[in-house]
Design an enzyme around this catalytic site. Structure first.
Site, short mmCIF file in Angstrom:
data_model
loop_
_atom_site.label_atom_id
_atom_site.label_comp_id
_atom_site.label_asym_id
_atom_site.label_seq_id
_atom_site.Cartn_x
_atom_site.Cartn_y
_atom_site.Cartn_z
N ARG A 45 0.56 -1.30 7.16
CA ARG A 45 1.57 -2.36 7.02
C ARG A 45 1.08 -3.51 7.99
O ARG A 45 1.33 -4.53 7.48
CB ARG A 45 2.93 -1.55 7.49
N HIS A 49 0.38 -7.10 6.46
CA HIS A 49 1.12 -8.25 6.94
C HIS A 49 0.32 -9.28 7.76
O HIS A 49 0.55 -10.58 7.67
CB HIS A 49 2.34 -7.89 7.91
N HIS A 173 3.05 3.07 0.34
CA HIS A 173 4.11 3.75 0.52
C HIS A 173 4.24 5.17 0.54
O HIS A 173 5.06 6.06 0.81
CB HIS A 173 5.54 3.16 -0.16
#
Length: 313
Positions: A45, A49, A173
């Protein structure tokens, strides 16, 4: 311009200046993974990001000051974690080769190593990224959990990524978690209907409602659930299988299996785990080259949380 810069990255960039860099970083990641397997999802993540705002330049690591709010304090980044691992890796590398290895390369390498530890693909990465000199909370514009496939894809396309890349990267995910606040509306009052989202398996919606309730809570006390309810810590293709059975937790995850642009890719990965792993390695390599700084651009930070002090003229 994206292609030109990434051509200056190279395999074994540190082979003469800091030959142990990659093994030092890998050691730090291994140690952490042995105690906390959720670190893989956290680093994936963080890396995503970081790369999607100003490119892969470690701007996400900068702490805010009294006068400036950095990327770290933008809404979508409040739940990003793993900074302490990057600090530990940076400290270990600095002890051996000061001011040589960028924080941007450390994020990229640590993420790769954590994916392999979780059973994901092993892949080689070019290095030579430099650290950015700007980090501004106002620049953070990332795809949200309840966006449509086409809206989310607009963000990916702007970074030179394909639909296949997007569906592949969302497959991360398979090891992630989400706070209830990101999908709570799907459980009991979807878009004001007073009913759960019809695209979620009713049994799953009922089970998640028990965990999440109907009240929105502050992030610090908001419960978390696994995005892949089957093999939560294994880096595999089960995430895609779950969405085929209406078990996607976030709206965007479920939409991938329903939208005509992404559905064929989802069913392909659900059938073929090897194809997913290969696609994931390729997409991660591609993402790690978005708008990178190379050569004399940017800097090599001494401390990943702060820009280097400016030299007196």
């Amino acid at each position: 311009i994206i292609c030109f810069a990434s051509a200056q990255l190279k395999l074994g960039f540190y082979s003469t200046t800091c030959p142990k860099a990659e093994s030092i970083i890998q050691g730090v990641v291994k140690q952490r993974f042995s105690k906390d397997r959720s670190i893989t999802a956290a680093l994936l993540r963080m890396h995503f990001h970081d790369c999607f705002v100003r490119g892969c330049d470690a701007s996400i690591l900068i702490d805010s000051t009294r006068t400036t709010s950095s990327e770290k304090d933008a809404g979508p980044n409040l739940t990003v974690r793993g900074n302490d691992l990057i600090d530990a890796a940076k400290k270990a590398v600095e002890a051996v080769c000061p001011s040589t290895v960028s924080c941007a390369d450390i994020i990229t390498l640590a993420t790769r190593d954590s994916v392999a530890l979780a059973g994901g693909p092993k892949y080689t990465l070019s290095t030579g990224r430099r650290d950015g000199l700007v980090s501004d909370a106002n620049e953070v514009d990332l795809p949200g959990p309840s966006q449509s496939v086409s809206d989310a894809f607009a963000t990916f396309r702007a970074k030179g990524m394909t639909m296949n890349d997007m569906v592949t990267l969302l497959g991360a995910h398979t090891v992630g978690v989400a706070h209830c606040g990101f999908f709570q509306d799907r459980l009991s009052n979807f878009q004001g209907t007073g009913k759960p989202d019809p695209t979620m398996e009713p049994a799953l919606a009922a089970r998640l409602l028990k965990t999440c309730g109907t009240q929105f809570r502050p992030l610090s006390s908001d419960p978390k659930v696994f995005l892949d309810q089957g093999t939560s810590f294994a880096f595999d293709n089960q995430f895609y299988n779950q969405t085929l059975f209406k078990r996607g937790i976030m709206q965007i995850d479920q939409e991938l299996a329903l939208d005509r642009l992404s559905a064929p890719i989802v069913s392909g990965f659900a059938k073929n785990g090897v194809a997913f792993q290969q696609s994931f390695a390729n997409a991660m390599i591609k993402m790690s080259k978005i708008q990178v700084l190379v050569g004399k651009a940017g800097e090599i930070r001494k401390n990943c949380r702060v820009f280097n002090p400016k030299k007196k003229a």
